[in-house]
Design an enzyme around this catalytic site. Structure first.
Site, PDB file in Angstrom:
ATOM      1  N   ASP A  11      14.640 -51.410  16.459  1.00 56.51           N
ATOM      2  CA  ASP A  11      13.694 -50.948  15.442  1.00 56.51           C
ATOM      3  C   ASP A  11      13.311 -52.171  14.606  1.00 56.51           C
ATOM      4  O   ASP A  11      14.134 -52.723  13.879  1.00 56.51           O
ATOM      5  CB  ASP A  11      14.349 -49.854  14.578  1.00 56.51           C
ATOM      6  CG  ASP A  11      13.365 -49.226  13.596  1.00 56.51           C
ATOM      7  OD1 ASP A  11      12.423 -49.930  13.158  1.00 56.51           O
ATOM      8  OD2 ASP A  11      13.547 -48.043  13.252  1.00 56.51           O
ATOM      9  N   TYR A  45      18.029 -46.450  10.279  1.00 50.12           N
ATOM     10  CA  TYR A  45      17.165 -45.558   9.497  1.00 50.12           C
ATOM     11  C   TYR A  45      17.779 -44.147   9.499  1.00 50.12           C
ATOM     12  O   TYR A  45      18.262 -43.686  10.542  1.00 50.12           O
ATOM     13  CB  TYR A  45      15.771 -45.552  10.120  1.00 50.12           C
ATOM     14  CG  TYR A  45      14.827 -44.590   9.465  1.00 50.12           C
ATOM     15  CD1 TYR A  45      14.339 -44.831   8.185  1.00 50.12           C
ATOM     16  CD2 TYR A  45      14.419 -43.428  10.115  1.00 50.12           C
ATOM     17  CE1 TYR A  45      13.482 -43.941   7.577  1.00 50.12           C
ATOM     18  CE2 TYR A  45      13.554 -42.533   9.504  1.00 50.12           C
ATOM     19  CZ  TYR A  45      13.087 -42.791   8.234  1.00 50.12           C
ATOM     20  OH  TYR A  45      12.244 -41.910   7.631  1.00 50.12           O
ATOM     21  N   ARG A  64      -6.024 -36.237  24.714  1.00 54.59           N
ATOM     22  CA  ARG A  64      -4.559 -36.355  24.769  1.00 54.59           C
ATOM     23  C   ARG A  64      -4.131 -37.385  25.819  1.00 54.59           C
ATOM     24  O   ARG A  64      -3.018 -37.886  25.794  1.00 54.59           O
ATOM     25  CB  ARG A  64      -3.901 -34.981  25.022  1.00 54.59           C
ATOM     26  CG  ARG A  64      -2.374 -35.032  24.993  1.00 54.59           C
ATOM     27  CD  ARG A  64      -1.711 -33.711  24.639  1.00 54.59           C
ATOM     28  NE  ARG A  64      -2.344 -32.546  25.219  1.00 54.59           N
ATOM     29  CZ  ARG A  64      -2.317 -32.207  26.515  1.00 54.59           C
ATOM     30  NH1 ARG A  64      -1.650 -32.961  27.373  1.00 54.59           N
ATOM     31  NH2 ARG A  64      -2.943 -31.135  26.934  1.00 54.59           N
ATOM     32  N   LYS A  91       4.743 -48.184   7.687  1.00 52.99           N
ATOM     33  CA  LYS A  91       5.195 -49.173   6.711  1.00 52.99           C
ATOM     34  C   LYS A  91       4.244 -50.379   6.696  1.00 52.99           C
ATOM     35  O   LYS A  91       3.073 -50.187   6.488  1.00 52.99           O
ATOM     36  CB  LYS A  91       6.650 -49.535   7.014  1.00 52.99           C
ATOM     37  CG  LYS A  91       7.548 -48.308   7.325  1.00 52.99           C
ATOM     38  CD  LYS A  91       7.685 -47.358   6.163  1.00 52.99           C
ATOM     39  CE  LYS A  91       8.279 -45.995   6.513  1.00 52.99           C
ATOM     40  NZ  LYS A  91       9.516 -45.995   7.299  1.00 52.99           N
TER      41      LYS A  91
HETATM   42  C1  LIG Z   1      10.262 -45.068   8.095  1.00 50.51           C
HETATM   43  C2  LIG Z   1      11.117 -45.595   9.189  1.00 50.51           C
HETATM   44  C3  LIG Z   1      11.256 -44.890  10.401  1.00 50.51           C
HETATM   45  C4  LIG Z   1      10.591 -43.553  10.654  1.00 50.51           C
HETATM   46  O1  LIG Z   1       9.203 -43.681  10.681  1.00 50.51           O
HETATM   47  P1  LIG Z   1       8.189 -42.478  10.294  1.00 50.51           P
HETATM   48  O2  LIG Z   1       6.869 -43.138  10.465  1.00 50.51           O
HETATM   49  O3  LIG Z   1       8.511 -42.077   8.886  1.00 50.51           O
HETATM   50  O4  LIG Z   1       8.433 -41.385  11.259  1.00 50.51           O
HETATM   51  C5  LIG Z   1      12.033 -45.457  11.397  1.00 50.51           C
HETATM   52  N1  LIG Z   1      12.669 -46.640  11.207  1.00 50.51           N
HETATM   53  C6  LIG Z   1      12.580 -47.316  10.046  1.00 50.51           C
HETATM   54  C7  LIG Z   1      13.300 -48.608   9.899  1.00 50.51           C
HETATM   55  C8  LIG Z   1      11.806 -46.816   8.999  1.00 50.51           C
HETATM   56  O5  LIG Z   1      11.728 -47.502   7.859  1.00 50.51           O
END
Ligand SMILES: *Cc1c(COP(=O)(O)O)cnc(C)c1O
Length: 397
Positions: free
Chosen positions: A180, A115, A62, A205
C-alpha cells in the site's frame, strides 16, 4: 525515460493530439455504438478477459471507459508498472487485489500496522482469508505452503514506521508482495522497483489532493492487471469517469504538492520536537524514525504525514482537535489543506486493542497530514492548540 516532473504533466495524454483536443475529455457514456455485431462481440470478449482496451468500441461502460483509462496510464508510468487498474475506492482496490491474487480461502501474511480498513478486512476473514501477522523480520517464518500474498504498508499508517521492501520481498520468495503506497505516493517511492508485485493506492488521498474524490488504483504487471480488470468487470467496483477526470486534472501538480507539503512537514517536525506538552514526534525526516536509512535508499523524501503524542492521553488529544483553527479536525490525508485526527478513536478504531498497543498507537497520539499552507501559520495554529490542550501555554521558541 522522462523525469517524474515531466511524467506527471504528460502522463496519459498520448492520444489527445490525434483526438484534436488539449485537455483530457470526460466521456460519460454508459453504452457505445457498435460498428457491427462481429466487432462488438470481439471487443466484449477482449474486455471480459481483461485486455487493456477495445479495438473498435468499449461496448458498455462497466467494461471500459477512456477517461478512466487515460488516468490509469498516467499512474502506471509513475509506478514503473506495465498497467494500472482503477477502482471506486482504495478499499475496493485492495479487495480486488486480494481476489485477483487468489487469496480467497487461503493464507495471507501481513505486517502491522496497516490502514484500519485493511487490518479489519484481514483480521475478520471477511474474504475467507486466514492471516498471520508478522514483524518485518518474521515474514520468512510466517510463510506457509498455502500463502497467497504478503501485505505491507510503508510508511505505515499511522506510526510512520518504514519497512525495507527489498528485505520483505526476499523473505517472501515466490509469494507476491502487495504494497500500500498511499502515504509515500509514486513521487517518493515506487515499490515495483524493489520487487513488489502489486502496488495499491487510496487515490482519495494525495493522488486526488483536493479532498473531493474517492478512488483507488492498483499498479502491476500486464498479466496481473488482466486478472484485476476481470474482477472489476464482474464486481462492478468501477471508478466513475467524473472522478477519473478530476484525478487526471490533479496529476500535473502531484509532484509540486507532495514536495511543498513535505517541506512544511520537515519544518513542523523539527519545531514540535521538544515543545512542552509533546511526548514524542514521529516523521521519517527525524533520525531515530529511520534507523535503516530507508528515506535515502527506498524513498526520495520523508513525506508529509507526521504524528505527535501529547501529554494527557486521549482527553488532551481531543482538546487539541477542538482547539485547532487552521487545521481541520478530520480523517483522511494528502490534501492541499492540513488535517489532524486521532487514530485510536477514528481511523484505527476497528483494530483490536492489543494490536493497537503493539503498533504503538497510544491514546495521546495524533496524526497530522500537512498541507501546502504557509508553514508559520501552521506552526502558530499547532502551537496554540497544544498549549491550550496540555496546559503548557504558548511555546517560548
Ligand atoms: C484511506 C486509505 C485506504 C482506503 O482507501 P479508501 O479510498 O478510503 O477506500 C487504504 N490505505 C491507506 C493507507 C489509506 O490511507
Amino acid at each position: 525515460m522522462a523525469g517524474i516532473d515531466t511524467m506527471v504533466v504528460h502522463g496519459g495524454r498520448e492520444d489527445l493530439t490525434a483526438l484534436g483536443v488539449h485537455a483530457p475529455p470526460l466521456d460519460r457514456s454508459t453504452t457505445y455504438p457498435l460498428r457491427s455485431l462481429e466487432s462488438g462481440t470481439a471487443d466484449l470478449e477482449r474486455l471480459a478477459h481483461g485486455e487493456a482496451a477495445p479495438v473498435d468500441s468499449p461496448v458498455y461502460a462497466r467494461l471500459f471507459n477512456p477517461t478512466v483509462a487515460r488516468w490509469e496510464q498516467g499512474i502506471a508510468a509513475l509506478e514503473h508498472a506495465d498497467a494500472a487498474v482503477a477502482f471506486g475506492s482504495g478499499m475496493a482496490a485492495i479487495t480486488a487485489t486480494l481476489i485477483a491474487a487468489g487469496a480467497i480461502g487461503r493464507h495471507v501474511v501481513a505486517i502491522r500496522p496497516l490502514y484500519g480498513g485493511t487490518d479489519h478486512l484481514l483480521s475478520t476473514g471477511l474474504l475467507a482469508t486466514r492471516t498471520t501477522w508478522a514483524s518485518p523480520q518474521g515474514v520468512a517464518d510466517a510463510i506457509e505452503d498455502d500463502t497467497a500474498l504478503v501485505v505491507v504498508e510503508t510508511p505505515a499508517n499511522p506510526t510512520l514506521d518504514l519497512v525495507d521492501l527489498a528485505a520483505v520481498v526476499r523473505q517472501a520468495g515466490d509469494v507476491p508482495v502487495l504494497v500500500d503506497n498511499t502515504f509515500a505516493t509514486p513521487i517518493l517511492q515506487q515499490p515495483l522497483r524493489h520487487g513488489a508485485s502489486w502496488v495499491v493506492h487510496s487515490a482519495t488521498k494525495a493522488l486526488s489532493g483536493h479532498g473531493d474524490v474517492i478512488a483507488g488504483v492498483v499498479a502491476t504487471s500486464q498479466t496481473r492487471a488482466a486478472a484485476l480488470r476481470q474482477v472489476r468487470v464482474v464486481t462492478g467496483a468501477l471508478l466513475d469517469p467524473q472522478a477519473a477526470y478530476l484525478l487526471h486534472r490533479s496529476l500535473p501538480t502531484l509532484a509540486l504538492r507532495v514536495r511543498a507539503a513535505q517541506d512544511n512537514a520537515v519544518e513542523l517536525a523539527k519545531r514540535l520536537q521538544g515543545r512542552c506538552g509533546v511526548l514524542a514526534v514521529r516523521h521519517p525526516s527525524l533520525p531515530d524514525c529511520d534507523p535503516l536509512g530507508l528515506v535515502d535508499r527506498q524513498m526520495s523524501g520523508p513525506g508529509s504525514l507526521l504524528t505527535v503524542e501529547v501529554e494527557g492521553g486521549a482527553e488532551a488529544a481531543g482538546r487539541v482537535l477542538q482547539a485547532v483553527r487552521l487545521f481541520t479536525s478530520a480523517v483522511s490525508l494528502g490534501s492541499t489543506d492540513s488535517l489532524i485526527e486521532h487514530p485510536a478513536g477514528l481511523t484505527h478504531r476497528v483494530v483490536d486493542a492489543a494490536a493497537l498497543a503493539d503498533s504503538g498507537i497510544r491514546p495521546g497520539l495524533l496524526r497530522l497530514s500537512i498541507g501546502v499552507e504557509d508553514v508559520d501559520d501552521l506552526w502558530r495554529d499547532l502551537d496554540q492548540a497544544i498549549g491550550a490542550a496540555t496546559g503548557s501555554g504558548p511555546s517560548v521558541g
